[in-house]
Design a protein around this motif. Sequence first.
Motif, PDB file in Angstrom:
ATOM      1  N   CYS A 193       4.971  14.734  -2.217  1.00 24.97           N
ATOM      2  CA  CYS A 193       5.302  15.514  -1.032  1.00 24.97           C
ATOM      3  C   CYS A 193       4.231  16.561  -0.759  1.00 24.97           C
ATOM      4  CB  CYS A 193       6.652  16.188  -1.251  1.00 24.97           C
ATOM      5  SG  CYS A 193       7.118  17.285   0.104  1.00 24.97           S
ATOM      6  N   PRO A 194       3.703  16.597   0.468  1.00 31.01           N
ATOM      7  CA  PRO A 194       2.681  17.587   0.804  1.00 31.01           C
ATOM      8  C   PRO A 194       3.260  18.985   0.980  1.00 31.01           C
ATOM      9  CG  PRO A 194       3.217  16.291   2.737  1.00 31.01           C
ATOM     10  CD  PRO A 194       4.002  15.691   1.587  1.00 31.01           C
TER      11      PRO A 194
ATOM     12  N   TYR B 129       6.256  17.731  -4.887  1.00 29.44           N
ATOM     13  CA  TYR B 129       7.106  16.896  -5.731  1.00 29.44           C
ATOM     14  C   TYR B 129       6.618  15.451  -5.719  1.00 29.44           C
ATOM     15  CZ  TYR B 129      11.269  14.609  -7.578  1.00 29.44           C
ATOM     16  OH  TYR B 129      12.138  13.862  -8.317  1.00 29.44           O
ATOM     17  N   GLU B 130       6.520  14.872  -6.899  1.00 28.28           N
ATOM     18  CA  GLU B 130       6.087  13.483  -6.980  1.00 28.28           C
ATOM     19  C   GLU B 130       7.297  12.575  -7.125  1.00 28.28           C
ATOM     20  OE1 GLU B 130       3.060  10.649  -9.519  1.00 28.28           O
ATOM     21  OE2 GLU B 130       2.982  12.816  -9.759  1.00 28.28           O
ATOM     22  N   ASP B 131       7.593  11.832  -6.079  1.00 27.47           N
ATOM     23  CA  ASP B 131       8.800  11.013  -6.031  1.00 27.47           C
ATOM     24  C   ASP B 131       8.520   9.646  -6.648  1.00 27.47           C
ATOM     25  OD1 ASP B 131      11.278  10.040  -5.489  1.00 27.47           O
ATOM     26  OD2 ASP B 131      10.971   9.814  -3.340  1.00 27.47           O
ATOM     27  N   GLU B 132       8.478   9.630  -7.955  1.00 29.28           N
ATOM     28  CA  GLU B 132       8.055   8.408  -8.639  1.00 29.28           C
ATOM     29  C   GLU B 132       9.007   7.248  -8.410  1.00 29.28           C
ATOM     30  OE1 GLU B 132       7.426   9.187 -12.723  1.00 29.28           O
ATOM     31  OE2 GLU B 132       5.636  10.386 -12.390  1.00 29.28           O
TER      32      GLU B 132
ATOM     33  N   HIS C 117       0.835  -1.194   0.000  1.00 26.89           N
ATOM     34  CA  HIS C 117       0.000   0.000   0.000  1.00 26.89           C
ATOM     35  C   HIS C 117       0.875   1.252   0.000  1.00 26.89           C
ATOM     36  CE1 HIS C 117      -3.296   2.703   0.905  1.00 26.89           C
ATOM     37  NE2 HIS C 117      -2.595   3.202   1.883  1.00 26.89           N
ATOM     38  N   TYR C 118       1.852   1.281   0.889  1.00 25.44           N
ATOM     39  CA  TYR C 118       2.664   2.488   1.002  1.00 25.44           C
ATOM     40  C   TYR C 118       3.701   2.590  -0.099  1.00 25.44           C
ATOM     41  CZ  TYR C 118       0.493   4.018   5.225  1.00 25.44           C
ATOM     42  OH  TYR C 118      -0.424   4.496   6.109  1.00 25.44           O
ATOM     43  N   ASP C 119       3.986   1.483  -0.758  1.00 20.65           N
ATOM     44  CA  ASP C 119       4.886   1.571  -1.896  1.00 20.65           C
ATOM     45  C   ASP C 119       4.236   2.308  -3.051  1.00 20.65           C
ATOM     46  OD1 ASP C 119       7.041   0.384  -0.791  1.00 20.65           O
ATOM     47  OD2 ASP C 119       6.714  -1.579  -1.678  1.00 20.65           O
ATOM     48  N   ASP C 120       2.946   2.121  -3.196  1.00 21.90           N
ATOM     49  CA  ASP C 120       2.286   2.620  -4.389  1.00 21.90           C
ATOM     50  C   ASP C 120       1.602   3.962  -4.177  1.00 21.90           C
ATOM     51  OD1 ASP C 120       3.069   0.354  -5.634  1.00 21.90           O
ATOM     52  OD2 ASP C 120       1.187  -0.700  -5.339  1.00 21.90           O
TER      53      ASP C 120
ATOM     54  N   LYS D  90       5.189  -5.751  16.497  1.00 21.37           N
ATOM     55  CA  LYS D  90       3.971  -5.562  15.708  1.00 21.37           C
ATOM     56  C   LYS D  90       3.781  -4.111  15.319  1.00 21.37           C
ATOM     57  CE  LYS D  90       1.428  -9.619  16.895  1.00 21.37           C
ATOM     58  NZ  LYS D  90       0.090 -10.182  17.078  1.00 21.37           N
ATOM     59  N   ARG D  91       4.841  -3.339  15.399  1.00 15.06           N
ATOM     60  CA  ARG D  91       4.752  -1.940  15.019  1.00 15.06           C
ATOM     61  C   ARG D  91       5.560  -1.711  13.747  1.00 15.06           C
ATOM     62  NH1 ARG D  91       5.255   2.498  19.538  1.00 15.06           N
ATOM     63  NH2 ARG D  91       3.230   1.582  19.888  1.00 15.06           N
ATOM     64  N   VAL D  92       4.906  -1.108  12.789  1.00 14.50           N
ATOM     65  CA  VAL D  92       5.573  -0.831  11.519  1.00 14.50           C
ATOM     66  C   VAL D  92       5.698   0.674  11.353  1.00 14.50           C
ATOM     67  CG1 VAL D  92       5.577  -1.258   9.047  1.00 14.50           C
ATOM     68  CG2 VAL D  92       4.438  -2.866  10.575  1.00 14.50           C
ATOM     69  N   THR D  93       6.904   1.111  11.104  1.00 14.78           N
ATOM     70  CA  THR D  93       7.124   2.531  10.876  1.00 14.78           C
ATOM     71  C   THR D  93       7.548   2.752   9.430  1.00 14.78           C
ATOM     72  OG1 THR D  93       7.846   2.832  13.158  1.00 14.78           O
ATOM     73  CG2 THR D  93       8.412   4.570  11.601  1.00 14.78           C
ATOM     74  N   PHE D  94       6.860   3.634   8.764  1.00 21.78           N
ATOM     75  CA  PHE D  94       7.206   4.013   7.405  1.00 21.78           C
ATOM     76  C   PHE D  94       7.775   5.415   7.418  1.00 21.78           C
ATOM     77  CE2 PHE D  94       3.792   0.946   7.073  1.00 21.78           C
ATOM     78  CZ  PHE D  94       4.197   0.122   6.034  1.00 21.78           C
ATOM     79  N   SER D  95       8.789   5.628   6.611  1.00 24.91           N
ATOM     80  CA  SER D  95       9.316   6.974   6.498  1.00 24.91           C
ATOM     81  C   SER D  95       9.655   7.283   5.047  1.00 24.91           C
ATOM     82  CB  SER D  95      10.561   7.153   7.371  1.00 24.91           C
ATOM     83  OG  SER D  95      11.596   6.289   6.962  1.00 24.91           O
ATOM     84  N   HIS D  96       9.476   8.527   4.701  1.00 24.58           N
ATOM     85  CA  HIS D  96       9.778   8.958   3.338  1.00 24.58           C
ATOM     86  C   HIS D  96      10.417  10.338   3.395  1.00 24.58           C
ATOM     87  CE1 HIS D  96       8.786  10.985  -0.536  1.00 24.58           C
ATOM     88  NE2 HIS D  96       9.243   9.851  -1.012  1.00 24.58           N
ATOM     89  N   VAL D  97      11.504  10.493   2.678  1.00 28.28           N
ATOM     90  CA  VAL D  97      12.189  11.780   2.611  1.00 28.28           C
ATOM     91  C   VAL D  97      12.031  12.333   1.203  1.00 28.28           C
ATOM     92  CG1 VAL D  97      14.364  12.995   2.902  1.00 28.28           C
ATOM     93  CG2 VAL D  97      13.874  10.991   4.304  1.00 28.28           C
ATOM     94  N   CYS D  98      11.505  13.525   1.106  1.00 29.23           N
ATOM     95  CA  CYS D  98      11.334  14.159  -0.191  1.00 29.23           C
ATOM     96  C   CYS D  98      12.706  14.532  -0.763  1.00 29.23           C
ATOM     97  CB  CYS D  98      10.463  15.404  -0.056  1.00 29.23           C
ATOM     98  SG  CYS D  98      10.324  16.332  -1.602  1.00 29.23           S
ATOM     99  N   PRO D  99      13.039  14.056  -1.963  1.00 33.68           N
ATOM    100  CA  PRO D  99      14.337  14.374  -2.555  1.00 33.68           C
ATOM    101  C   PRO D  99      14.411  15.817  -3.049  1.00 33.68           C
ATOM    102  CG  PRO D  99      13.040  13.086  -4.089  1.00 33.68           C
ATOM    103  CD  PRO D  99      12.232  13.176  -2.821  1.00 33.68           C
TER     104      PRO D  99
END
Length: 68
Positions: free
Chosen positions: A26-27, A31-34, A18-21, A45-54
């Motif tokens: 970036c809000p 920028y759309e980091d394709e 889900h988070y891959d797609d 049981k904890r999942v952390t997702f992080s994304h850095v806008c390039p």
Amino acid sequence: MATGRRSGNSAFDRLASHYDDVDLTCPACGYEDEDGRWQKKVRGKRVTFSHVCPSCGEVRTRTIDLNS
Ligand SMILES: [Zn+2]
């Protein structure tokens, strides 16, 4: 259909794909980091997702607790 090989917890797999797609735009700057993806870290049981806008360096993190 996800009938074939199964790797680990299917709930994790669903969340990861889900988070891959989704939501790589970036809000802060729009920028759309394709080529980017959310980095996934699993701790128990904890999942952390992080994304850095390039483009602007905005860091977004999301934590999902599968214990609830
Ligand atoms: Zn940005």
